[in-house]
Design a protein around this motif. Structure first.
Motif, PDB file in Angstrom:
ATOM      1  N   ASP A 163      -1.823 -16.005  11.646  1.00  0.00           N
ATOM      2  CA  ASP A 163      -0.864 -15.952  10.533  1.00  0.00           C
ATOM      3  C   ASP A 163      -0.727 -14.500  10.067  1.00  0.00           C
ATOM      4  O   ASP A 163      -1.102 -14.132   8.957  1.00  0.00           O
ATOM      5  CB  ASP A 163      -1.343 -16.865   9.394  1.00  0.00           C
ATOM      6  N   LEU A 164      -0.221 -13.683  10.969  1.00  0.00           N
ATOM      7  CA  LEU A 164      -0.130 -12.234  10.775  1.00  0.00           C
ATOM      8  C   LEU A 164       1.185 -11.753  11.381  1.00  0.00           C
ATOM      9  O   LEU A 164       1.566 -12.233  12.459  1.00  0.00           O
ATOM     10  CB  LEU A 164      -1.226 -11.569  11.591  1.00  0.00           C
ATOM     11  N   ILE A 165       1.831 -10.821  10.727  1.00  0.00           N
ATOM     12  CA  ILE A 165       3.019 -10.198  11.325  1.00  0.00           C
ATOM     13  C   ILE A 165       2.825  -8.681  11.349  1.00  0.00           C
ATOM     14  O   ILE A 165       1.945  -8.150  10.664  1.00  0.00           O
ATOM     15  CB  ILE A 165       4.334 -10.548  10.575  1.00  0.00           C
ATOM     16  N   TYR A 166       3.665  -7.993  12.130  1.00  0.00           N
ATOM     17  CA  TYR A 166       3.564  -6.538  12.275  1.00  0.00           C
ATOM     18  C   TYR A 166       4.901  -5.935  11.852  1.00  0.00           C
ATOM     19  O   TYR A 166       5.956  -6.318  12.371  1.00  0.00           O
ATOM     20  CB  TYR A 166       3.258  -6.205  13.738  1.00  0.00           C
ATOM     21  N   ILE A 167       4.851  -4.996  10.923  1.00  0.00           N
ATOM     22  CA  ILE A 167       6.089  -4.357  10.453  1.00  0.00           C
ATOM     23  C   ILE A 167       5.962  -2.832  10.513  1.00  0.00           C
ATOM     24  O   ILE A 167       4.857  -2.308  10.609  1.00  0.00           O
ATOM     25  CB  ILE A 167       6.452  -4.781   9.000  1.00  0.00           C
ATOM     26  N   ALA A 168       7.108  -2.154  10.473  1.00  0.00           N
ATOM     27  CA  ALA A 168       7.112  -0.686  10.467  1.00  0.00           C
ATOM     28  C   ALA A 168       7.509  -0.205   9.070  1.00  0.00           C
ATOM     29  O   ALA A 168       8.493  -0.679   8.504  1.00  0.00           O
ATOM     30  CB  ALA A 168       8.091  -0.166  11.504  1.00  0.00           C
ATOM     31  N   ILE A 169       6.726   0.729   8.515  1.00  0.00           N
ATOM     32  CA  ILE A 169       6.993   1.256   7.171  1.00  0.00           C
ATOM     33  C   ILE A 169       7.192   2.770   7.253  1.00  0.00           C
ATOM     34  O   ILE A 169       6.256   3.503   7.565  1.00  0.00           O
ATOM     35  CB  ILE A 169       5.812   0.963   6.210  1.00  0.00           C
ATOM     36  N   PRO A 170       8.417   3.251   6.987  1.00  0.00           N
ATOM     37  CA  PRO A 170       8.594   4.708   6.961  1.00  0.00           C
ATOM     38  C   PRO A 170       7.903   5.274   5.731  1.00  0.00           C
ATOM     39  O   PRO A 170       7.962   4.685   4.656  1.00  0.00           O
ATOM     40  CB  PRO A 170      10.121   4.881   6.874  1.00  0.00           C
ATOM     41  N   CYS A 171       7.228   6.398   5.906  1.00  0.00           N
ATOM     42  CA  CYS A 171       6.461   6.970   4.787  1.00  0.00           C
ATOM     43  C   CYS A 171       6.517   8.493   4.852  1.00  0.00           C
ATOM     44  O   CYS A 171       6.165   9.091   5.867  1.00  0.00           O
ATOM     45  CB  CYS A 171       5.014   6.474   4.903  1.00  0.00           C
ATOM     46  N   LYS A 172       6.954   9.104   3.755  1.00  0.00           N
ATOM     47  CA  LYS A 172       7.027  10.574   3.708  1.00  0.00           C
ATOM     48  C   LYS A 172       5.642  11.149   3.481  1.00  0.00           C
ATOM     49  O   LYS A 172       4.782  10.484   2.888  1.00  0.00           O
ATOM     50  CB  LYS A 172       7.933  10.994   2.549  1.00  0.00           C
ATOM     51  N   ASP A 173       5.469  12.410   3.870  1.00  0.00           N
ATOM     52  CA  ASP A 173       4.196  13.114   3.684  1.00  0.00           C
ATOM     53  C   ASP A 173       3.629  12.960   2.275  1.00  0.00           C
ATOM     54  O   ASP A 173       2.473  12.619   2.087  1.00  0.00           O
ATOM     55  CB  ASP A 173       4.405  14.627   3.910  1.00  0.00           C
ATOM     56  N   GLU A 174       4.512  13.216   1.304  1.00  0.00           N
ATOM     57  CA  GLU A 174       4.033  13.248  -0.097  1.00  0.00           C
ATOM     58  C   GLU A 174       3.634  11.870  -0.625  1.00  0.00           C
ATOM     59  O   GLU A 174       2.982  11.755  -1.648  1.00  0.00           O
ATOM     60  CB  GLU A 174       5.089  13.915  -1.012  1.00  0.00           C
ATOM     61  N   ASP A 175       4.009  10.800   0.104  1.00  0.00           N
ATOM     62  CA  ASP A 175       3.682   9.441  -0.356  1.00  0.00           C
ATOM     63  C   ASP A 175       2.491   8.839   0.387  1.00  0.00           C
ATOM     64  O   ASP A 175       2.052   7.726   0.074  1.00  0.00           O
ATOM     65  CB  ASP A 175       4.891   8.504  -0.139  1.00  0.00           C
ATOM     66  N   LEU A 176       1.970   9.565   1.385  1.00  0.00           N
ATOM     67  CA  LEU A 176       0.971   8.969   2.285  1.00  0.00           C
ATOM     68  C   LEU A 176      -0.253   8.424   1.540  1.00  0.00           C
ATOM     69  O   LEU A 176      -0.676   7.280   1.759  1.00  0.00           O
ATOM     70  CB  LEU A 176       0.547  10.010   3.334  1.00  0.00           C
ATOM     71  N   GLU A 177      -0.804   9.226   0.643  1.00  0.00           N
ATOM     72  CA  GLU A 177      -2.029   8.812  -0.053  1.00  0.00           C
ATOM     73  C   GLU A 177      -1.771   7.571  -0.912  1.00  0.00           C
ATOM     74  O   GLU A 177      -2.529   6.591  -0.855  1.00  0.00           O
ATOM     75  CB  GLU A 177      -2.530   9.977  -0.922  1.00  0.00           C
ATOM     76  N   LEU A 178      -0.666   7.587  -1.636  1.00  0.00           N
ATOM     77  CA  LEU A 178      -0.322   6.455  -2.509  1.00  0.00           C
ATOM     78  C   LEU A 178      -0.118   5.186  -1.663  1.00  0.00           C
ATOM     79  O   LEU A 178      -0.623   4.106  -1.996  1.00  0.00           O
ATOM     80  CB  LEU A 178       0.959   6.788  -3.286  1.00  0.00           C
ATOM     81  N   VAL A 179       0.595   5.326  -0.551  1.00  0.00           N
ATOM     82  CA  VAL A 179       0.896   4.158   0.298  1.00  0.00           C
ATOM     83  C   VAL A 179      -0.398   3.598   0.889  1.00  0.00           C
ATOM     84  O   VAL A 179      -0.655   2.390   0.834  1.00  0.00           O
ATOM     85  CB  VAL A 179       1.911   4.542   1.410  1.00  0.00           C
ATOM     86  N   LEU A 180      -1.251   4.464   1.434  1.00  0.00           N
ATOM     87  CA  LEU A 180      -2.494   3.966   2.053  1.00  0.00           C
ATOM     88  C   LEU A 180      -3.431   3.331   1.021  1.00  0.00           C
ATOM     89  O   LEU A 180      -4.059   2.303   1.298  1.00  0.00           O
ATOM     90  CB  LEU A 180      -3.214   5.074   2.833  1.00  0.00           C
ATOM     91  N   ASN A 181      -3.500   3.917  -0.164  1.00  0.00           N
ATOM     92  CA  ASN A 181      -4.359   3.342  -1.207  1.00  0.00           C
ATOM     93  C   ASN A 181      -3.797   2.001  -1.697  1.00  0.00           C
ATOM     94  O   ASN A 181      -4.542   1.064  -1.952  1.00  0.00           O
ATOM     95  CB  ASN A 181      -4.527   4.322  -2.365  1.00  0.00           C
ATOM     96  N   SER A 182      -2.482   1.902  -1.788  1.00  0.00           N
ATOM     97  CA  SER A 182      -1.864   0.650  -2.251  1.00  0.00           C
ATOM     98  C   SER A 182      -2.053  -0.461  -1.225  1.00  0.00           C
ATOM     99  O   SER A 182      -2.304  -1.615  -1.584  1.00  0.00           O
ATOM    100  CB  SER A 182      -0.360   0.856  -2.491  1.00  0.00           C
ATOM    101  N   LEU A 183      -1.952  -0.103   0.066  1.00  0.00           N
ATOM    102  CA  LEU A 183      -2.083  -1.129   1.117  1.00  0.00           C
ATOM    103  C   LEU A 183      -3.491  -1.736   1.147  1.00  0.00           C
ATOM    104  O   LEU A 183      -3.677  -2.857   1.603  1.00  0.00           O
ATOM    105  CB  LEU A 183      -1.716  -0.533   2.483  1.00  0.00           C
ATOM    106  N   LYS A 184      -4.477  -0.999   0.626  1.00  0.00           N
ATOM    107  CA  LYS A 184      -5.849  -1.540   0.563  1.00  0.00           C
ATOM    108  C   LYS A 184      -5.926  -2.719  -0.402  1.00  0.00           C
ATOM    109  O   LYS A 184      -6.820  -3.541  -0.327  1.00  0.00           O
ATOM    110  CB  LYS A 184      -6.792  -0.464  -0.004  1.00  0.00           C
ATOM    111  N   LYS A 185      -5.013  -2.736  -1.385  1.00  0.00           N
ATOM    112  CA  LYS A 185      -5.091  -3.713  -2.492  1.00  0.00           C
ATOM    113  C   LYS A 185      -4.326  -4.995  -2.185  1.00  0.00           C
ATOM    114  O   LYS A 185      -4.349  -5.926  -2.985  1.00  0.00           O
ATOM    115  CB  LYS A 185      -4.492  -3.109  -3.774  1.00  0.00           C
ATOM    116  N   ILE A 186      -3.573  -5.007  -1.087  1.00  0.00           N
ATOM    117  CA  ILE A 186      -2.754  -6.202  -0.822  1.00  0.00           C
ATOM    118  C   ILE A 186      -3.127  -6.797   0.537  1.00  0.00           C
ATOM    119  O   ILE A 186      -4.133  -6.419   1.117  1.00  0.00           O
ATOM    120  CB  ILE A 186      -1.239  -5.878  -0.942  1.00  0.00           C
TER     121      ILE A 186
END
Ligand code: NAP
Length: 289
Positions: free
Chosen positions: A35-58
């Motif tokens: 029960d898993l899917i794979y998606i592509a998320i575009p992410c700018k340099d300046e957002d990398l830390e925020l995106v990776l930290n947020s993905l840990k929480k979901i």
């Protein structure tokens, strides 16, 4: 079926819209019945830390990391595998028991996959290009016990860096592409690997050429195996040209699939999917594109 319990794995990069990873990974996840899917998320340099930290929480179970973030994610990970540390590049992350990112790199295993059944011990090789992929290729050739590696590139500073990094592990030399010694090396090489993007399908209607131009390839003969990391178009101009000379040729699709299988195994703690599941999904997709 996607439900309210479905989790996901994502590719993080910029751009990601051209990536084939969602096609092959979703075919494999479906095969496993997870029960898993794979998606592509575009992410700018300046957002990398925020995106990776947020993905840990979901409900994100793992990540692939691609250009331009493969080096930048190092300081966002709490565990780094020896191979990722050595290559100074990360392409796969999963959450460990402390909900922190654990990182590895599956490109070396991907690169080696189509060469494993050939006996290449003590053979001579050439690598074209001295960027990120060249590092995985060098490590792969070391693992396969090649005798020598000659890296040919237009970029002196990245060439020097590679020779410095790998010089203590194998007989390796760096040459600029206009160096006259290149012709003798091409004549004698058992394996030539293209890691430059020359020959890749682009949106522009450019004339497709061979890496470093046609004249560079004048001493190629049928004894060399030509491995092009590019998978689109298949075959590339280089592989067509080499096949006409009688060379054995390998395209980049097998590497793409094999590194994807290793990433999937990392995320799922060792589950395996037959190679053909991902490979067929990609071939069907590319045929109908
Ligand atoms: P990269 O870090 O940008 O390195 C590319 C190398 O090619 C650099 O040495 C660059 O030189 C050189 N180069 C670029 N354009 C060139 C040109 N017109 N003529 C001669 N040399 C040129 O890229 P990478 O991450 O190593 O990726 C390289 C290629 O491998 C891409 O096509 C990528 O899609 C492919 N790849 C395939 C797989 C797979 O699974 N099949 C995996 C990884 C990579 P400069 O430094 O001077 O620009």
């Amino acid at each position: 079926m996607i439900s309210s319990k479905t989790s996901f794995i994502a590719l993080i990069g910029n751009p990601v819209s051209h990536s084939l990873s969602p096609i092959m990974q979703n075919a494999a996840l479906q095969y496993l019945g997870l029960d898993l899917i794979y998606i592509a998320i575009p992410c700018k340099d300046e957002d990398l830390e925020l995106v990776l930290n947020s993905l840990k929480k979901i409900n994100c179970k793992g990540l692939n990391i691609t250009i331009p973030h493969k080096e930048k994610v190092f300081n966002l990970c709490s565990e780094i595998s020896p191979i990722a540390g050595k290559l100074k590049a990360i392409n796969t992350l999963k959450l460990n028991s402390k909900k922190e990112w654990s990182a590895t790199n599956t490109d070396v295993e991907g690169f080696i996959y189509p060469l494993k059944t050939l006996n290449l011990t003590k053979k001579d090789s050439i690598i074209l290009g001295s960027g990120g992929a060249a590092r995985s290729v060098i490590q792969g050739l070391i693992n396969l016990n090649f005798s020598t590696i000659s890296v040919i590139s237009r970029n002196k500073s990245s060439l020097d860096e590679l020779i410095k990094n790998f010089g203590c592990q194998i007989e390796i030399q760096g040459l600029l592409n206009n160096d006259n010694r290149a012709q003798n090396l091409i004549e004698d090489a058992d394996l030539i690997v293209n890691t430059t993007p020359v020959g890749m399908k682009t949106t522009k209607n450019e004339e497709i050429t061979l890496p470093f131009g046609e004249n560079f390839w004048r001493s190629l003969n049928s004894k060399s195996i030509i491995y092009d990391l590019i998978y689109n178009p298949a075959p590339t101009s280089l592989l067509k040209f080499s096949a006409e000379k009688g060379c054995m040729t390998i395209d980049g699709l097998q590497m793409l699939v094999a590194q994807g299988l290793k990433s999937l195994s990392f995320w799922t703690d060792g589950l395996e999917v037959p190679f053909h599941i991902m490979n067929d999904a990609l071939k069907n997709y590319l045929k109908n594109k």
